[in-house]
Design a protein around this motif. Structure first.
Motif, mmCIF file in Angstrom:
data_model
loop_
_atom_site.group_PDB
_atom_site.id
_atom_site.type_symbol
_atom_site.label_atom_id
_atom_site.label_comp_id
_atom_site.label_asym_id
_atom_site.label_seq_id
_atom_site.Cartn_x
_atom_site.Cartn_y
_atom_site.Cartn_z
ATOM 1 N N ARG A 182 0.852 -1.190 0.000
ATOM 2 C CA ARG A 182 0.000 0.000 0.000
ATOM 3 C C ARG A 182 0.883 1.233 0.000
ATOM 4 O O ARG A 182 2.054 1.173 0.348
ATOM 5 N N SER A 183 0.279 2.365 -0.329
ATOM 6 C CA SER A 183 0.980 3.637 -0.167
ATOM 7 C C SER A 183 0.947 3.997 1.318
ATOM 8 O O SER A 183 0.111 3.480 2.079
ATOM 9 N N ALA A 184 1.827 4.889 1.730
ATOM 10 C CA ALA A 184 1.825 5.342 3.124
ATOM 11 C C ALA A 184 0.489 6.010 3.448
ATOM 12 O O ALA A 184 -0.067 5.822 4.534
ATOM 13 N N ASN A 185 -0.059 6.766 2.502
ATOM 14 C CA ASN A 185 -1.345 7.430 2.719
ATOM 15 C C ASN A 185 -2.456 6.403 2.940
ATOM 16 O O ASN A 185 -3.261 6.533 3.869
ATOM 17 N N ALA A 186 -2.512 5.373 2.113
ATOM 18 C CA ALA A 186 -3.530 4.338 2.268
ATOM 19 C C ALA A 186 -3.343 3.594 3.585
ATOM 20 O O ALA A 186 -4.313 3.207 4.233
ATOM 21 N N GLN A 187 -2.089 3.398 3.994
ATOM 22 C CA GLN A 187 -1.820 2.699 5.249
ATOM 23 C C GLN A 187 -2.293 3.529 6.430
ATOM 24 O O GLN A 187 -2.905 2.997 7.364
ATOM 25 N N ILE A 188 -2.045 4.832 6.405
ATOM 26 C CA ILE A 188 -2.506 5.703 7.487
ATOM 27 C C ILE A 188 -4.025 5.662 7.575
ATOM 28 O O ILE A 188 -4.594 5.548 8.660
ATOM 29 N N GLU A 189 -4.703 5.724 6.415
ATOM 30 C CA GLU A 189 -6.165 5.676 6.420
ATOM 31 C C GLU A 189 -6.653 4.345 6.996
ATOM 32 O O GLU A 189 -7.596 4.314 7.795
ATOM 33 N N MET A 190 -6.011 3.243 6.634
ATOM 34 C CA MET A 190 -6.416 1.938 7.155
ATOM 35 C C MET A 190 -6.198 1.870 8.663
ATOM 36 O O MET A 190 -7.072 1.371 9.398
ATOM 37 N N LEU A 191 -5.078 2.365 9.139
ATOM 38 C CA LEU A 191 -4.807 2.353 10.580
ATOM 39 C C LEU A 191 -5.830 3.202 11.334
ATOM 40 O O LEU A 191 -6.294 2.814 12.420
ATOM 41 N N LEU A 192 -6.200 4.339 10.764
ATOM 42 C CA LEU A 192 -7.215 5.183 11.400
ATOM 43 C C LEU A 192 -8.568 4.479 11.438
ATOM 44 O O LEU A 192 -9.269 4.508 12.452
ATOM 45 N N ARG A 193 -8.941 3.827 10.344
ATOM 46 C CA ARG A 193 -10.214 3.097 10.309
ATOM 47 C C ARG A 193 -10.224 1.965 11.339
ATOM 48 O O ARG A 193 -11.216 1.737 12.027
ATOM 49 N N GLU A 194 -9.101 1.244 11.456
ATOM 50 C CA GLU A 194 -9.009 0.164 12.435
ATOM 51 C C GLU A 194 -9.116 0.704 13.862
ATOM 52 O O GLU A 194 -9.783 0.110 14.714
ATOM 53 N N ALA A 195 -8.477 1.840 14.129
ATOM 54 C CA ALA A 195 -8.534 2.444 15.463
ATOM 55 C C ALA A 195 -9.952 2.909 15.783
ATOM 56 O O ALA A 195 -10.434 2.726 16.908
ATOM 57 N N LEU A 196 -10.636 3.502 14.807
ATOM 58 C CA LEU A 196 -12.016 3.931 15.021
ATOM 59 C C LEU A 196 -12.925 2.740 15.285
ATOM 60 O O LEU A 196 -13.768 2.768 16.183
ATOM 61 N N GLU A 197 -12.745 1.678 14.504
ATOM 62 C CA GLU A 197 -13.549 0.466 14.685
ATOM 63 C C GLU A 197 -13.320 -0.138 16.070
ATOM 64 O O GLU A 197 -14.266 -0.584 16.728
ATOM 65 N N ALA A 198 -12.070 -0.131 16.530
ATOM 66 C CA ALA A 198 -11.747 -0.673 17.847
ATOM 67 C C ALA A 198 -12.440 0.118 18.958
ATOM 68 O O ALA A 198 -12.721 -0.424 20.033
#
Length: 66
Positions: free
Chosen positions: A30-46
């Motif tokens: 993934r791009s760094a931007n896509a990775q940051i978005e995925m990490l944010l989504r995972e944190a919100l879901e948690a």
């Protein structure tokens, strides 16, 4: 249909955090931007916050009209 616009903003990160994100992004193709978005989504879901995925543009050729 036009692709939905992404919100752009400046993000200041510790260089070590950014380097770790880039390594993780590279490992997951993934791009760094896509990775940051995925990490944010995972944190919100948690935390129990549901964020719906925006409609993605369709890829490829449009279907033939009959």
């Amino acid at each position: 249909m036009a692709a939905p616009k992404k919100k752009a903003f400046a993000l200041r990160l510790d260089p070590e955090v950014h380097a770790a994100i880039e390594r993780l992004a590279g490992a997951e193709l993934r791009s760094a931007n896509a990775q940051i978005e995925m990490l944010l989504r995972e944190a919100l879901e948690a935390r129990g916050i549901d964020v719906r995925q925006s409609e993605q543009p369709r890829r490829g050729r449009p279907p033939k009209e009959e």
